[in-house]
Design a protein around this motif. Structure first.
Motif, PDB file in Angstrom:
ATOM      1  N   PRO A 153      30.002 113.457  90.632  1.00  0.00           N
ATOM      2  CA  PRO A 153      28.817 113.295  90.009  1.00  0.00           C
ATOM      3  C   PRO A 153      28.121 114.725  90.112  1.00  0.00           C
ATOM      4  CG  PRO A 153      29.299 111.339  91.034  1.00  0.00           C
ATOM      5  CD  PRO A 153      30.434 112.223  91.315  1.00  0.00           C
ATOM      6  N   THR A 154      28.103 115.303  91.153  1.00  0.00           N
ATOM      7  CA  THR A 154      27.667 116.548  91.305  1.00  0.00           C
ATOM      8  C   THR A 154      28.087 117.555  90.567  1.00  0.00           C
ATOM      9  OG1 THR A 154      28.696 116.835  93.409  1.00  0.00           O
ATOM     10  CG2 THR A 154      26.341 116.430  93.531  1.00  0.00           C
TER      11      THR A 154
ATOM     12  N   ARG B  42      32.301 103.785  85.795  1.00  0.00           N
ATOM     13  CA  ARG B  42      31.107 104.388  86.293  1.00  0.00           C
ATOM     14  C   ARG B  42      31.108 105.837  85.911  1.00  0.00           C
ATOM     15  NH1 ARG B  42      28.254 100.669  89.802  1.00  0.00           N
ATOM     16  NH2 ARG B  42      29.321  98.622  89.497  1.00  0.00           N
ATOM     17  N   MET B  43      32.220 106.594  86.165  1.00  0.00           N
ATOM     18  CA  MET B  43      32.080 107.842  85.889  1.00  0.00           C
ATOM     19  C   MET B  43      32.021 108.172  84.571  1.00  0.00           C
ATOM     20  SD  MET B  43      32.838 109.953  88.405  1.00  0.00           S
ATOM     21  CE  MET B  43      31.729 109.235  89.379  1.00  0.00           C
ATOM     22  N   ALA B  44      32.642 107.307  83.610  1.00  0.00           N
ATOM     23  CA  ALA B  44      32.440 107.792  82.076  1.00  0.00           C
ATOM     24  C   ALA B  44      31.064 107.628  81.841  1.00  0.00           C
ATOM     25  CB  ALA B  44      32.925 107.037  81.346  1.00  0.00           C
ATOM     26  N   LYS B  45      30.353 106.506  82.290  1.00  0.00           N
ATOM     27  CA  LYS B  45      28.799 106.394  81.786  1.00  0.00           C
ATOM     28  C   LYS B  45      28.063 107.382  82.438  1.00  0.00           C
ATOM     29  CE  LYS B  45      28.407 101.360  81.551  1.00  0.00           C
ATOM     30  NZ  LYS B  45      28.844 100.280  82.509  1.00  0.00           N
ATOM     31  N   PHE B  46      28.321 107.722  83.526  1.00  0.00           N
ATOM     32  CA  PHE B  46      27.555 108.710  84.178  1.00  0.00           C
ATOM     33  C   PHE B  46      27.430 110.249  83.405  1.00  0.00           C
ATOM     34  CE2 PHE B  46      24.913 110.551  87.420  1.00  0.00           C
ATOM     35  CZ  PHE B  46      25.329 111.829  87.648  1.00  0.00           C
TER      36      PHE B  46
ATOM     37  N   GLU C  62      26.994 117.104  87.163  1.00  0.00           N
ATOM     38  CA  GLU C  62      25.505 117.459  86.827  1.00  0.00           C
ATOM     39  C   GLU C  62      25.430 119.036  86.824  1.00  0.00           C
ATOM     40  OE1 GLU C  62      23.320 118.772  89.439  1.00  0.00           O
ATOM     41  OE2 GLU C  62      21.627 118.755  88.500  1.00  0.00           O
TER      42      GLU C  62
ATOM     43  N   LEU D 186      37.354 108.199  95.762  1.00  0.00           N
ATOM     44  CA  LEU D 186      36.661 107.154  94.962  1.00  0.00           C
ATOM     45  C   LEU D 186      35.828 107.951  93.837  1.00  0.00           C
ATOM     46  CD1 LEU D 186      35.656 104.348  97.131  1.00  0.00           C
ATOM     47  CD2 LEU D 186      37.566 104.545  95.937  1.00  0.00           C
ATOM     48  N   CYS D 187      36.327 109.274  93.785  1.00  0.00           N
ATOM     49  CA  CYS D 187      35.423 110.121  92.459  1.00  0.00           C
ATOM     50  C   CYS D 187      34.002 110.251  93.010  1.00  0.00           C
ATOM     51  CB  CYS D 187      35.420 109.344  91.349  1.00  0.00           C
ATOM     52  SG  CYS D 187      36.941 109.463  90.618  1.00  0.00           S
ATOM     53  N   THR D 188      33.691 110.333  94.273  1.00  0.00           N
ATOM     54  CA  THR D 188      32.293 110.688  94.590  1.00  0.00           C
ATOM     55  C   THR D 188      32.067 112.138  94.724  1.00  0.00           C
ATOM     56  OG1 THR D 188      33.143 110.452  97.090  1.00  0.00           O
ATOM     57  CG2 THR D 188      31.936 108.642  96.136  1.00  0.00           C
TER      58      THR D 188
ATOM     59  N   LEU E 154      25.527 109.969  80.527  1.00  0.00           N
ATOM     60  CA  LEU E 154      23.988 110.124  80.960  1.00  0.00           C
ATOM     61  C   LEU E 154      23.894 111.747  81.110  1.00  0.00           C
ATOM     62  CD1 LEU E 154      21.476 109.145  82.194  1.00  0.00           C
ATOM     63  CD2 LEU E 154      22.655 109.033  84.351  1.00  0.00           C
ATOM     64  N   MET E 155      24.957 112.496  81.811  1.00  0.00           N
ATOM     65  CA  MET E 155      24.549 113.798  81.776  1.00  0.00           C
ATOM     66  C   MET E 155      24.729 114.615  80.673  1.00  0.00           C
ATOM     67  SD  MET E 155      23.985 114.762  84.958  1.00  0.00           S
ATOM     68  CE  MET E 155      22.885 113.418  85.020  1.00  0.00           C
TER      69      MET E 155
ATOM     70  N   VAL F  21      27.959 115.205  79.301  1.00  0.00           N
ATOM     71  CA  VAL F  21      29.023 115.968  79.620  1.00  0.00           C
ATOM     72  C   VAL F  21      30.272 115.177  78.511  1.00  0.00           C
ATOM     73  CG1 VAL F  21      30.613 116.871  81.062  1.00  0.00           C
ATOM     74  CG2 VAL F  21      28.235 117.025  81.675  1.00  0.00           C
TER      75      VAL F  21
ATOM     76  N   MET G 201      25.323 111.117  75.240  1.00  0.00           N
ATOM     77  CA  MET G 201      23.737 111.209  75.691  1.00  0.00           C
ATOM     78  C   MET G 201      23.361 112.551  75.512  1.00  0.00           C
ATOM     79  SD  MET G 201      23.085 108.346  78.324  1.00  0.00           S
ATOM     80  CE  MET G 201      21.503 108.825  78.525  1.00  0.00           C
TER      81      MET G 201
ATOM     82  N   ALA H 253      26.508 120.174  83.377  1.00  0.00           N
ATOM     83  CA  ALA H 253      25.372 119.903  82.291  1.00  0.00           C
ATOM     84  C   ALA H 253      24.242 120.884  82.619  1.00  0.00           C
ATOM     85  CB  ALA H 253      25.027 118.439  82.569  1.00  0.00           C
TER      86      ALA H 253
ATOM     87  N   PHE I 197      27.038 105.935  90.667  1.00  0.00           N
ATOM     88  CA  PHE I 197      27.625 104.552  91.221  1.00  0.00           C
ATOM     89  C   PHE I 197      26.856 103.391  91.147  1.00  0.00           C
ATOM     90  CE2 PHE I 197      31.826 106.048  91.957  1.00  0.00           C
ATOM     91  CZ  PHE I 197      31.720 107.481  92.389  1.00  0.00           C
TER      92      PHE I 197
END
Lengths: 467, 462
Positions: free
Chosen positions: A202-203, A239-243, A206, A197-199, A246-247, A249, B422, A209, B182
């Motif tokens: 995120p790291t 969610r990934m795209a949004k994150f 990050e 689930l793409c967990t 945010l980062m 990237v 962003m 970035a 998430f």
């Protein structure tokens, strides 16, 4: 035997006392013996009960009696189950009946480890004996799908990662290897064949970035091989795209699903462009490939021209023993015993997430032990192989192991420190497995991956490969 | 006491009266602390070799030869020798203030004008920036070159808490990051650009854009420039070899007819499920956005390549969510000519950048703002016809005009901005919630207001 006997298991004869906090935070003694448990699995731990005269602090499950009278009282489930497996293999009908009945008396999916293992393996044994594996599997899957949602899946996986490094071990190792292999590249394309689930990402986002002066562009193509995961990929992609935004990237996301024959993927179907630096990340997905297609899949990886391929798999062998039921059963039992014990110790006592994970195991156990492999039935198989076996396959198909750098190993060790005790990272020394190969692979085995160990038993294997 | 190491001394030409030097006079008024790297003009500049700098015992007692790391320690030691009064005094030479330069030639502090006043300071600086990182944190495997840094980190490592917008607190950074990706709180933040009205307002308002991000630290400047490189030509845009901007610019074939359409379609939410995010109109936002959305977008334009080279990055235009019903954009943190020159140096520290960013307020009531990133283009360049400053090139300084004039011209080149980029607030963003009073701000300064008013907004938006 009547199948209904197993859908409503009778309560065990002994009283098992569990102490758990109720809403007020008081410790209440709950008796698992209560009949209320059956109907409301979710609330099994909060049903009314007689309070036990015994009061011991903390949470403990205590046997008051052990009718099987085994010297190794802790292992009653294991012994019974193995006996039963042997009986099935020998087709000793009366013995089968006897043992199944006994297990049924003792088993419970809400009990301690022994009881749980007894319960789930009993289900598989029963299906094997009655040749109803496929049906059972389908039923179990349908039930799970009904309750499945993005929220529940998210909660489950995040909670699991919070309490146990079982999955995060592979994530951290793979991310480290990927970042190092793609260092300096400006267009990254990661092909993620997994059901995490793409967990994992995120790291990595990050890190992209913050570590680099120039943030590269990342394209993430996820290949989903599990039905349950497919339905939530859209939400996850968003969610990934949004994150990623945010980062900061630059990010692109694609989800490819429905392909159970990942050996048939190509550069085109994955959208791999020539100017991209490719990394293939395969977590827990190789085992779902049909056994005779596995080498094809590895060759497919090679054809994508990746800079690095990261593989993470659980350390168990259900493949070599495909035709030997007892051997396969014992290996299965060994592995899942570890897993269940790990779950027991990692999650809090009354955890719905743990229950869900256990149920997922039960499906897999039925799948491995009681379902015949046939080509028409395309659902995922779960035949795991050990790291050493995967290594041999990779090396035979033009890949060489890329060890994990010291930095990555340090990161993984630091990760393990954040969890409860019992976890360790092990790099096995040169293996004897090399003796089958005529080429000089002795040195390679040293670096062919790292192992996560739980109480000194290797449970997860992570590795990185270069073409 | 004699310093037996080889030194060069350079005197800085005398400027003007400065604070009295501490030296042997114990009752001197408390010295004002200068900004790091801006030394007293009259101070004596000392350049030590790396070996000398790192030597641990520079100060030797002339009586017994014992070495000390600090002058103060040596003085204390000397008292124990019961020296006659004469010899106790420091020589007048020592009364002069000393400043030190970094021996590393490529370093900013190598030049006397940026010397550091403290020996310990220069030692630490040299170690940190140019030294090998020998000290490692056990918990998180972070590396340090200076032992005191490592010790300080070890004290706080693992104790820091991260708070997500949704209220959950984490002690582990990695689980915080994963959670945040998430978290539903993230999902609610979307920014929209509304096209036509925004464009019109921009065109008519004649806003001045000043360069927001001038005080970019070197890494940030590079970061920005990498993300927001101006596009020299349509071909380049289509080429997609440029990071960041390419995302915005590429696929001319998918550009919309009018800017209006384009902007309306710019949307944060990418579409997923095997639809590459840059294609065509995007999935529309599911929730009406709160009023404080900020949006980045970059306009692509065909520019003459010559002009483009001058630009290192594009400025971003932020406009506010149309749904909020507020008038158009806002132009804070813009792009102004006087900052261009400063942008080239990119030598400001991250702290200074933040300070500067904080000054750039949000002009519109709903805290939308425009940000631009380190632009190198100078005034006159902007004036050239197709000059691209991240916005449509124009013949005037103002972006407003720029936008206005080019709207008609280059509509076809505007590609759908499928996603907003962003500014990577990075650590700052993630940790902004746990710094009370907002010590860390995203550098566009949006966070200043946004944090207090709209905790769920993206702080990193430029």
């Amino acid at each position: 035997m009547d199948i209904s006997l197993f859908t409503n298991p009778k309560e065990p004869q002994f009283s098992y006392t569990f102490f758990c906090p109720n809403n007020n935070g008081d410790h209440v003694a709950l008796d698992m013996h209560s009949k209320n448990n059956q109907q409301l699995p979710q609330h099994s731990h909060t049903s009314t009960s007689r309070s036990s005269a015994e009061s011991a602090g903390g949470v403990a499950a205590e046997h008051t009696a052990d009718p099987y009278g085994d010297a190794a009282g802790d292992k009653w489930a294991s012994n019974l189950l193995k006996e039963c497996a042997r009986a099935i293999s020998d087709k000793d009908s009366s013995k089968i009946h006897h043992l199944l009945w006994m297990l049924n008396e003792l088993a419970s999916p809400y009990g301690d480890c022994n009881q749980k293992l007894a319960s789930y393996f009993l289900q598989a044994l029963f299906c094997k004996a009655t040749e109803s594996g496929q049906r059972c599997y389908k039923t179990l899957t349908a039930v799970t799908e009904k309750n499945h949602s993005f929220d529940s899946a998210r909660k489950l996986i995040l909670q699991f990662q919070e309490v146990s490094p079982w999955t995060t071990f592979g994530h951290v190792a793979s991310n480290g290897a990927i970042l190092e292999a793609l260092e300096g590249e400006t267009k990254l394309h990661i092909i993620d064949i997994s059901n995490t689930l793409c967990t994992q990402w995120p790291t990595l986002l990050e890190a992209l970035a913050t570590r680099n002066d120039e943030t590269p562009h990342l394209k993430l193509t996820v290949v989903v091989t599990e039905t349950l995961v497919r339905s939530v990929m859209k939400e996850i992609g968003q969610r990934m795209a949004k994150f990623a935004r945010l980062m900061g990237v630059p990010f692109e996301f694609n989800a490819i699903s429905g392909l159970n024959h990942i050996a048939e993927l190509t550069k085109e179907t994955l959208g791999v462009k020539d100017d991209e630096a490719v990394a293939v990340n395969c977590i827990g997905a190789m085992r779902r490939v049909a056994i005779d297609e596995r080498e094809l899949v590895i060759q497919m990886f090679h054809s994508l021209g990746p800079k690095i391929v990261t593989i993470v798999e659980e350390e168990a062998d259900f493949t070599s023993s495909k035709y030997d039921f007892v051997w396969c059963f014992e290996e299965c039992l060994r592995f899942y015993t570890l897993y269940f014990e790990m779950l027991q110790e990692s999650f809090p006592m009354t955890s719905n997430e743990r229950l869900t994970l256990e149920r997922e195991c039960s499906r897999n156990i039925v799948r491995v032990l009681a379902c015949e492999e046939d080509e028409n039935y395309e659902e995922e198989c779960e035949r795991r192989e050990r790291g050493r076996q995967w290594s041999e396959k990779f090396m035979a198909n033009n890949f060489s192991p890329s060890g994990f750098s010291d930095d990555v190993v340090d990161d993984v060790k630091a990760l393990l420190k954040r969890y409860k005790a019992g976890w360790a990272l092990v790099t096995l020394p040169q293996q004897q497995g090399a003796d089958n190969n005529s080429t000089n692979n002795d040195n390679h085995h040293e670096n062919a991956g790292i192992y996560l160990t739980w109480k000194e038993e290797p449970v997860v294997w992570a590795s990185a490969w270069k073409p | 006491m004699l310093e037996k190491m080889a030194e060069e001394t350079i005197s800085i030409p005398n400027g003007f009266v400065q604070n009295p030097v501490g030296g042997s006079n114990p009752s001197v008024a408390k010295k004002k602390r200068n900004l790091p790297g801006t030394p007293d003009p009259e101070a004596e500049v000392i350049a030590l070799s790396p070996k000398t700098l790192m030597a641990t015992n520079r100060f030797l007692c002339e009586i017994c030869g014992k070495g000390f790391q600090r002058d103060q320690n040596l003085q204390l030691h000397r008292r124990g020798h019961n020296l006659p009064w004469k010899l106790k005094q420091r020589t007048s030479k020592e009364a002069r203030k000393r400043v030190y330069v970094c021996p590393e030639k490529t370093c900013v502090h190598h030049h006397p004008s940026r010397a550091l006043g403290d020996l310990t300071g220069i030692k630490k600086h040299f170690c940190r920036k140019h030294g090998e990182k020998k000290w490692k944190c056990e918990k998180c495997s972070k590396r340090y070159a200076v032992q005191s840094d490592w010790k300080a980190h070890s004290k706080t490592c693992g104790t820091k808490e991260y708070k997500c917008d949704c209220g959950t607190i984490f002690s582990r950074r990695d689980s915080f990051i994963t959670h945040r990706a998430f978290c539903d709180a993230l999902a609610e933040e979307t920014a929209r650009v509304t096209a036509a009205s925004n464009m019109n307002n921009l065109a008519h308002s004649g806003l001045n854009y000043h360069l927001m991000g001038t005080p970019l630290g070197p890494t940030m400047a590079q970061h920005f420039s990498s993300i927001f490189k101006p596009i020299s030509s349509s071909d380049e845009i289509l080429d997609q070899t440029r990071r960041g901007l390419s995302r915005w610019m590429g696929q001319g074939s998918q550009a919309h007819e009018t800017i209006g359409n384009t902007l309306q379609e710019i949307h944060q939410l990418g579409s997923v499920n095997s639809v590459p995010l840059y294609e065509g109109p995007l999935v529309s936002c599911s929730n009406p956005p709160p009023s404080d959305y900020q949006l980045n977008w970059v306009f692509g334009d065909k520019l003459s390549s010559a002009n483009v080279e001058a630009l290192s990055s594009t400025s971003l235009l932020l406009s506010d969510v149309k749904e909020a019903g507020t008038p158009l954009v806002s132009v804070p943190s813009l792009y102004s000519s006087q900052h261009y020159h400063q942008a080239t140096s990119a030598s400001m520290s991250a702290t200074a950048l933040l300070q500067k960013a904080a000054q750039i307020g949000v002009t519109s009531t709903d805290s939308s703002f425009l940000g631009s990133l380190g632009l190198k283009c100078s005034n006159n360049q902007v004036q050239d016809g197709d000059k691209y400053c991240g916005l449509y090139g124009s013949n005037s300084n103002t972006i407003g005009n720029a936008l206005g004039s080019d709207v008609e011209n280059s509509g076809s080149d505007i590609t759908t901005l499928n996603q907003l980029q962003m500014y990577p607030a990075k650590h700052r963003h993630l940790q902004s919630d746990d710094s009370s009073g907002g010590q860390t701000r995203d550098f566009l300064g949006v966070g200043v207001q946004a944090i207090s008013c709209h905790p769920s907004s993206f702080n990193g938006w430029i």
